[in-house]
Design a protein around this motif. Structure first.
Motif: not given
Length: 285
Positions: A43, A91, A98-99, A101, A115, A117, A125-126, A177
């Protein structure tokens, strides 16, 4: 005619872009080994979190789990059932977050990418736009993107999965994104197959053999006709009106298609069922 010519020009640009981008180029230090704890600042607050991805490859009925532990607590996220999965830390948009994946195979000729976070002790979730294998894409978002990650270019992911258009074949689209906090398509809706990976065996089993004449339009807007016995390879489609093809001797063009609503699946070519146009159309279950 003008509309078809424009679609051919757009596809030429898409193919050029696909040829220019690299294959999956996530650095080694971004890989998250399965079953091994990894420390990373997810984060951007300067304090590292502990991350663990687990997947039991001997049990096909268990999901992949992502567990993150930090100062704010512990959170666990479970994907749908996956096999042959890979996980990465990256990222994507350079915002300091930082995601996580995760990309893998659902064991049914379907592939997906997640993805995640980390924020305030929770995994979020993204969302991805709809890009399912069967229906045309709708204006809605899902917890995973359709396809494996096959290329990364900055903030852009190339997702590759099977599509069912005049047969089942692997095709790709790009997502990015966006500032909305979710992934969005960054193309005009065409699924493209990588012709650079077509060897002689693929040309042999993946081509369609015509049983009826079919008219087409080439990239210059000129009309032509394919004859019974000709073989074509479908390499792109918008899953609505057009399917692009190539022949073993280098002819390329676009066919007019539409969903076969009366049959309930498959496609019409120039208003005729695909079964009336080709000897065999190879669909996967």
């Amino acid at each position: 005619m003008k509309r078809i010519l424009v679609t051919m020009m757009v596809l030429s640009l898409l193919l050029a872009a696909a040829a220019a981008r690299a294959e999956t180029v996530l650095p080694e230090d971004s890989v998250i080994p399965m079953g091994v704890e990894r420390s990373a600042d997810l984060d951007g607050d300067g304090a590292p979190e502990t991350l663990l991805c687990t997947l039991d490859e001997t049990d096909y009925d268990t999901p992949l789990t992502v567990t993150v532990t930090g100062e704010a607590g512990t959170a666990t996220y479970a994907t749908d059932i996956l096999s042959y999965a890979s996980a990465y830390l990256v990222d994507l948009d350079g915002d300091g977050l930082t995601e996580v994946l995760v990309t893998g195979d659902e064991m049914s000729d379907d592939y997906c990418t997640y993805c995640l976070r980390w924020q305030d002790g929770l995994l979020y979730e993204v969302l991805f736009p709809d890009a399912s294998r069967s229906d045309e894409n709708r204006d809605c978002w899902f917890r995973s993107g359709y396809g494996l990650i096959t290329a990364v270019d900055g903030n852009r992911l190339t997702l590759t999965g099977t599509q069912d258009v005049l047969g089942t074949w692997m095709a790709s689209r790009d997502v990015t994104l966006a500032s909305t906090g979710r992934f969005e398509f960054c193309d005009d809706g065409v699924w493209v197959r990588d012709l650079g990976n077509m060897n002689d065996d693929i040309w042999e089993y993946a081509t369609l053999t015509l049983t009826a004449p079919l008219s087409y339009v080439d990239q210059y807007g000129q009309t032509g006709e394919l004859a019974p016995g000709d073989r074509i390879l479908i390499y792109a489609s918008d899953k609505r009106e057009y399917a692009w093809f190539a022949t073993p001797d280098g002819i390329t063009g676009v066919l007019a298609i539409s969903p076969d609503y009366e049959r309930g699946w498959g496609w019409l070519v120039e208003g005729r069922s695909e079964s009336e146009c080709f000897e065999y159309v190879p669909y996967a279950d």
